[in-house]
Design a protein around this motif. Structure first.
Motif, short mmCIF file in Angstrom:
data_model
loop_
_atom_site.label_atom_id
_atom_site.label_comp_id
_atom_site.label_asym_id
_atom_site.label_seq_id
_atom_site.Cartn_x
_atom_site.Cartn_y
_atom_site.Cartn_z
N CYS A 137 8.23 -3.17 10.99
CA CYS A 137 8.87 -1.87 11.15
C CYS A 137 8.86 -1.20 9.79
O CYS A 137 8.32 -1.74 8.83
CB CYS A 137 10.29 -1.99 11.73
N THR A 192 11.85 8.35 12.01
CA THR A 192 12.62 7.20 12.50
C THR A 192 14.04 7.65 12.82
O THR A 192 14.47 8.74 12.45
CB THR A 192 12.69 6.10 11.42
N ASN A 220 14.32 -0.30 16.63
CA ASN A 220 13.51 -0.18 15.42
C ASN A 220 12.26 -1.02 15.45
O ASN A 220 11.46 -0.99 14.53
CB ASN A 220 14.33 -0.61 14.21
#
Lengths: 519, 250
Positions: A60, A166, A491
């Motif tokens: 990630c 994000t 995530n």
């Protein structure tokens, strides 16, 4: 010969004594026990030299430091890198099973054209044709990397570059609007906070790097006040949980800041006016204070400023987060883009992925390198207070032909990374944290790229982080977009989970099974 | 040499219920991915984090997470006393309750005897997707179908630490060399591990704190896993009779 009774007793006695004294039955018993434990279908761990390497996790955007134990050329265990400046030795639960992902049954091993096997040559020819006819859009899930710079340069030549923000960055969007600083360069400085007021941000359940806030919380260096309708994991662990009505974040923030009458704020939030007053006193009792939300919530950002809280701007290459729209001849999607992302634009889609999550509308599915299989760089974690740079080294080779998006467009990631390392070395600012060493060293005289390949992390000079000045004249009237509670795997970039993750929801009652996840 | 008594103190006020210890434990000990039919009763979770609550609803509800593992009972260890095969014993040198799968015949008496439900039976052959067996930890043997297993405080790591000490000609291991996977993986450092027999160690000191307690202490089995919480309702759970957990699986 007529055996007598005496003979019979002697033979029986001899047989019993022989049975006891002979090792044969015991040996047979032992052998049969070993035999039953060595069925050919029971795998045996491979033998080979064991070595430990430190690198960065690239699954990630956060780039936690990992120690990889390798045996016979394969990773056999992961652990957090104890002195890592980004993750401080902490990892998310999924990371501990991540070394098994490369052999996941959902691993994409073959180029697929609309669901049918195709060759790399076909894919390259189709992409070249799309580029020639143009324009081509490139979608990047992790902007700020050296690979992003390569893809952006290619995209600007042949079309347009787009980036996906994000969830951590989304909560910073109001500050970007008020200050003009791009979201990608903004961050929260948890190190200088004594009271943290969180409006639903899952700070102890996957928000940000596990080491960034959780370690500070675990040392009891911060009071966490969680304002949330449900008793989430973060709320359960918070110093104080304030239960409010769903969707009343903005009203309560305005009530605390006294820009809304207490009675009105109380009516909307489900608290009493006295409770809001008491909450306000509690918040301001111990500063510095930081108020933050899970999503873009202008009222909470404004409350943060009203409470004297701030956000910081780190030195960062910050590509604008431009969402994809319109019509394109081709759309190239990098493997860092979350699987559930569906381009809201028309065009022939070339999608890179290491694992297939199923149900994709992409015209071309192209196998990308898996975990620990490619050289990539890891810039600062989203919403971090300081700029960092690390490399994820390739520790193993893929078992089938793969390509990254950078190679696909005919560029070299090595050159891009070398150029970035040289830029950092030339600049000379910041320090280098080597594996296992608490004290950083200066950059002068070091071969930065080699150090980073060996697991070191570059951290910028704290003086290059500055507090952002926001111009906010009126209290924000718009109510922020508060998305539904996201899964604990929000995530996680791969569409599949490590098989051992099922321990958490199938073989125990610890967590809900994440929707749509493949285990 | 003074016998060691390895144990741990788990700070429940620091456990966020993330589950990192569960996955790290399974990866370290070569526990296979679950069969599709495996449930919370038939799966293998030597370390299992159990959510608990104070029973209240609404804004008064409070929750905590209790990591459950073999409590390493020191006195009249229930599983040891019932095993007909002598497959379980309390190691005199370390205090670790060891399980020898080679001797286990799978009668599961020990599972019935364990007051903490910390033992698991291998109902299926251990299987991994093709190629994934390369990721098996070389220090731990794969257990076969039909035997019981449990937490052994990452015995392979203890052996590695002892090998290292022997190679360096040291009489005792360096405590930093022996850290079980769950302790190492905890992102909030909620678990303190070490030798309880060493009164000066961090774990021994933590075990003596006023907020520390053990589960079902009244049984007198002297478990070596301690818990700690400043929350009274969490401490009270320790002596409560066990209830079947609410099954909530996907």
């Amino acid at each position: 010969m007529n055996p007598t009774r005496r003979d019979l007793l002697a033979w029986s006695g001899g047989a019993i004594a022989g049975l006891i004294l002979t090792p044969v039955p015991w040996k047979l018993l032992g052998d049969s026990a070993k035999w039953t434990q060595n069925w050919p279908w029971i795998p045996q761990p491979a033998r080979g030299p064991v070595e430990v390497k430190q690198t960065a996790c690239a699954l990630c955007a956060k780039g936690c430091g990992i120690r990889v134990r390798m045996a016979a050329g394969a990773p056999v265990g992961l652990a957090g890198a104890a002195t890592h400046p980004v993750s401080d030795g902490a990892l998310c639960p999924l990371a501990f099973g991540a070394h098994q992902l490369n052999w996941h049954p959902q691993r994409l091993r073959q180029v697929l054209h609309r669901g049918h096997p195709a060759s790399w040559q076909d894919a390259v020819a189709a992409f070249r044709k799309a580029v020639a006819e143009g324009p081509v859009a490139v979608v990047d899930g992790r902007p700020g990397r050296a690979a992003s710079a390569v893809l952006e340069a290619f995209a600007k030549q042949h079309g347009s570059y787009h980036a996906v923000a994000t969830r951590e960055e989304q909560s910073l969007a109001p500050y970007a609007e008020w200050s003009g600083v791009p979201t990608a360069a903004l961050g929260y400085d948890f190190a200088n906070v004594s009271t943290l007021v969180s409006f639903g941000a899952p700070l102890l359940d996957g928000w940000g790097t596990p080491g960034s806030f959780a370690r500070r919380w675990s040392r009891r260096q911060v009071r966490l006040i969680q304002i949330e309708p449900e008793l989430s994991r973060t709320a359960a662990c918070a110093w104080r949980w304030v239960a409010i009505r769903p969707g009343s974040d903005a009203a309560l923030a305005a009530g605390i800041a006294r820009t809304m009458p207490l009675e009105a704020a109380a009516q909307q939030s489900g608290l009493t006016p006295d409770a809001i007053e008491e909450l306000t006193r509690t918040i301001v009792a111990e500063g510095p204070v930081l108020a933050m939300s899970a999503d873009a919530q202008p009222a909470v950002a404004a409350l943060n400023l009203a409470l004297g809280g701030s956000v910081v701007q780190r030195r960062e290459y910050a590509a604008p987060r431009v969402p994809l729209a319109g019509s394109h001849r081709g759309i190239l999607i990098d493997s860092t883009v979350p699987w559930e992302y569906e381009p809201q634009a028309s065009g022939e889609v070339f999608r890179f992925a290491a694992w297939s999550g199923g149900g994709s509308h992409a015209d071309w599915l192209l196998p990308a390198p898996g975990f620990l299989e490619e050289l990539t760089d890891v810039p600062s974690a989203p919403a971090s207070a300081i700029a960092t740079y690390a490399l994820a080294a390739p520790l193993m080779k893929p078992g089938h032909p793969v390509s990254s998006a950078v190679e696909f467009v005919g560029a070299s990631i090595e050159e891009a990374i070398r150029a970035r390392c040289e830029r950092i070395s030339r600049d000379g600012a910041g320090r280098l944290y080597r594996p296992g060493e608490r004290e950083p060293v200066a950059l002068a005289g070091l071969k930065l790229e080699e150090e980073l390949m060996a697991g070191a992390v570059w951290v910028d000079n704290p003086k290059n982080t500055k507090i952002v000045r926001c111009k906010l004249k009126n209290w924000p009237s718009e109510v922020g977009r508060s998305e539904a509670r996201r899964s604990w795997t929000a995530n996680w970039a791969p569409p599949v989970l490590p098989p051992l993750a099922a321990k958490l929801f199938q073989e125990s009652n610890l967590r809900e099974r994440p929707e749509g996840s493949l285990v | 040499m003074i016998p060691r008594r390895y144990g741990m103190v788990i700070d429940l006020d620091l456990c966020t219920g993330c589950g990192a210890c569960m996955i790290a434990c399974a990866a370290e000990n070569n526990v296979p991915p679950p069969q599709p039919r495996a449930t919370d009763r038939t799966g293998i979770t030597p370390m299992r984090v159990q959510p608990v609550s104070n029973g209240a609803t609404g804004a008064d509800r409070r929750e905590a997470f209790i990591p459950l593992l073999c409590m390493q009972c020191q006195h009249e260890t229930p599983c040891v006393s019932v095993c007909p095969q002598q497959a379980v014993e309390v190691d005199r040198a370390t205090g670790i309750v060891t399980q020898m799968p080679q001797r286990c015949l799978g009668c599961r008496y020990c599972m019935a005897a364990c007051p903490y439900h910390a033992r698991y039976f291998n109902w299926w052959d251990p299987q991994w997707p093709p190629g994934m067996e390369k990721t098996l930890n070389p220090g731990v043997a794969v257990r076969m179908r039909g035997v019981v297993e449990k937490c052994n405080l990452c015995h392979a790591r203890l052996h590695a630490a002892e090998d290292k000490a022997a190679a360096e000609k040291k009489a005792a291991i360096d405590p930093a060399d022996y850290v079980p996977a769950c302790v190492e993986s905890c992102p909030t450092q909620a678990i303190t591990f070490g030798d309880l027999a060493n009164a000066g160690s961090a774990v021994a000191q933590a075990s003596r704190s006023r907020e520390s307690f053990r589960l079902l202490e009244k049984l007198g089995s002297e478990p070596k896993v301690y818990y700690r919480s400043e929350r009274a309702w969490v401490r009270e759970l320790a002596e409560r009779p066990a209830r079947a957990p609410e099954v909530k699986r996907g």
